[in-house]
Motif scaffolding. Structure first.
Motif, PDB file in Angstrom:
ATOM      1  N   ARG A 244       0.836  -1.194   0.000  1.00  0.00           N
ATOM      2  CA  ARG A 244       0.000   0.000   0.000  1.00  0.00           C
ATOM      3  C   ARG A 244       0.878   1.254   0.000  1.00  0.00           C
ATOM      4  O   ARG A 244       1.752   1.411   0.832  1.00  0.00           O
ATOM      5  N   GLY A 245       0.627   2.119  -0.941  1.00  0.00           N
ATOM      6  CA  GLY A 245       1.403   3.340  -1.046  1.00  0.00           C
ATOM      7  C   GLY A 245       2.708   3.193  -1.804  1.00  0.00           C
ATOM      8  O   GLY A 245       3.448   4.173  -1.938  1.00  0.00           O
ATOM      9  N   ALA A 246       3.012   1.986  -2.308  1.00  0.00           N
ATOM     10  CA  ALA A 246       4.261   1.780  -3.043  1.00  0.00           C
ATOM     11  C   ALA A 246       4.227   2.541  -4.363  1.00  0.00           C
ATOM     12  O   ALA A 246       3.185   2.646  -5.020  1.00  0.00           O
ATOM     13  N   LEU A 247       5.376   3.042  -4.754  1.00  0.00           N
ATOM     14  CA  LEU A 247       5.491   3.668  -6.072  1.00  0.00           C
ATOM     15  C   LEU A 247       5.321   2.631  -7.163  1.00  0.00           C
ATOM     16  O   LEU A 247       4.679   2.879  -8.191  1.00  0.00           O
ATOM     17  N   ALA A 248       5.917   1.459  -6.957  1.00  0.00           N
ATOM     18  CA  ALA A 248       5.826   0.359  -7.915  1.00  0.00           C
ATOM     19  C   ALA A 248       6.123  -0.942  -7.176  1.00  0.00           C
ATOM     20  O   ALA A 248       6.792  -0.951  -6.135  1.00  0.00           O
ATOM     21  N   SER A 249       5.609  -2.049  -7.721  1.00  0.00           N
ATOM     22  CA  SER A 249       5.847  -3.372  -7.149  1.00  0.00           C
ATOM     23  C   SER A 249       5.995  -4.374  -8.278  1.00  0.00           C
ATOM     24  O   SER A 249       5.335  -4.250  -9.319  1.00  0.00           O
ATOM     25  N   ILE A 250       6.861  -5.368  -8.051  1.00  0.00           N
ATOM     26  CA  ILE A 250       7.009  -6.468  -9.001  1.00  0.00           C
ATOM     27  C   ILE A 250       7.016  -7.777  -8.230  1.00  0.00           C
ATOM     28  O   ILE A 250       7.350  -7.816  -7.040  1.00  0.00           O
TER      29      ILE A 250
ATOM     30  N   ALA B 273       6.880 -10.012  -3.062  1.00  0.00           N
ATOM     31  CA  ALA B 273       7.008  -8.937  -4.049  1.00  0.00           C
ATOM     32  C   ALA B 273       8.098  -7.976  -3.600  1.00  0.00           C
ATOM     33  O   ALA B 273       8.313  -7.764  -2.404  1.00  0.00           O
ATOM     34  N   LEU B 274       8.768  -7.376  -4.575  1.00  0.00           N
ATOM     35  CA  LEU B 274       9.676  -6.274  -4.322  1.00  0.00           C
ATOM     36  C   LEU B 274       8.874  -4.971  -4.479  1.00  0.00           C
ATOM     37  O   LEU B 274       8.241  -4.757  -5.514  1.00  0.00           O
ATOM     38  N   HIS B 275       8.918  -4.147  -3.442  1.00  0.00           N
ATOM     39  CA  HIS B 275       8.228  -2.855  -3.475  1.00  0.00           C
ATOM     40  C   HIS B 275       9.248  -1.733  -3.577  1.00  0.00           C
ATOM     41  O   HIS B 275      10.270  -1.740  -2.869  1.00  0.00           O
ATOM     42  N   LEU B 276       8.998  -0.769  -4.431  1.00  0.00           N
ATOM     43  CA  LEU B 276       9.791   0.446  -4.515  1.00  0.00           C
ATOM     44  C   LEU B 276       8.985   1.547  -3.829  1.00  0.00           C
ATOM     45  O   LEU B 276       7.843   1.832  -4.220  1.00  0.00           O
ATOM     46  N   LEU B 277       9.593   2.150  -2.788  1.00  0.00           N
ATOM     47  CA  LEU B 277       8.872   3.033  -1.881  1.00  0.00           C
ATOM     48  C   LEU B 277       9.572   4.380  -1.758  1.00  0.00           C
ATOM     49  O   LEU B 277      10.777   4.502  -2.002  1.00  0.00           O
TER      50      LEU B 277
END
Length: 262
Positions: free
Chosen positions: A80-86, A256-260
């Protein structure tokens, strides 16, 4: 109309036209947030590829915790709130990840040993991120994040070849949707690539093709993450990678990898 007035009018119209048209960068990268850029392109006529480039001095990377295992990315509370996730790890039917796995500084309680961890490349982060091709048997002290994949794609700037793919034909030499992760020569930029596939003419990529693209994007170390129906890209919580035609819903995955934001 006097000549001077016509010239002034022309300059005003030209300025307005410039404001209405955003010229994309020559290299195709589009900013998403400070330190994070996105690119989408077709490297081949039947290709559909997207990439992210994150400045790790500005963007924080995190791996989802065990509590999120078995959920699709868009339902993971950690995203939640992540810029991007993979999507990240390979996993078994109980959503146990393959290889070394650390979230928030804590190793996952059950590590699936489908292969010796030393055989699997690992992205590990403490105060900085590195890719290790000689992964230790256990996470090292201080690792706040570790995620494994297989096989390697780019090693010290050298991309894998079709001969390498021949040793793992189904996974490597056949075309599939793909997810890959890498670092540039400075270790400051995380590079992520995802390829759509199983969509009629858009079949996906071989690992040789994936490696070539990762190298072209600037990765000097890179490896393959889980792909196929698991390949998922969320930007601002919305799915952006076209899904396989036989699997339109997001797949449940291990992590998942999250970019925050920092």
């Amino acid at each position: 109309m006097p000549v001077l007035h016509r010239r002034l009018l022309g300059l005003v119209l030209l300025a307005l036209a410039g404001c209405a048209t955003v010229v994309p960068p020559a290299d195709g990268w589009q900013p998403l947030a400070p330190g994070l850029a996105h690119r989408a392109w077709a490297p081949w006529p039947d290709g559909d590829v997207q990439a992210l480039r994150a400045d790790l001095a500005t963007v924080r990377v995190a791996l989802s915790p065990p509590a999120d295992a078995g959920l699709p990315l868009d339902q993971m509370p950690s995203g939640r709130g992540a810029l991007a996730s993979i999507n990240a790890s390979f996993f078994d039917r109980e959503f146990r990840p393959r290889g070394l796995t650390v979230s928030g500084g804590h190793p996952w309680p059950e590590l699936l040993k489908l292969a010796r961890p030393a055989n699997d490349p690992v992205l590990a982060c403490d105060t900085r991120c590195v890719i290790r091709f000689d992964a230790p048997a256990r996470p090292e002290p201080g690792w706040r994040l570790a995620v494994s994949g297989t096989p390697w794609l780019v090693r010290d700037g050298h991309a894998r070849t079709a001969e390498d793919d021949a040793t793992c034909a189904n996974l490597c030499a056949h075309t599939h949707p793909r997810t890959a992760v890498g670092l540039d020569a400075t270790g400051r930029h995380l590079i992520v690539l995802l390829a759509a596939g199983r969509r009629g003419a858009v079949k996906g990529l071989t690992l040789t093709q994936t490696a070539e693209l990762m190298r072209d994007l600037g990765a000097v170390q890179a490896f393959n993450l889980d792909g196929g129906g698991s390949s998922t890209l969320l930007i601002g919580g919305e799915s952006r990678l076209p899904r396989p035609l036989n699997e339109p819903a997001l797949r449940r995955v291990a992590n998942a990898l999250h970019l925050l934001n920092p």
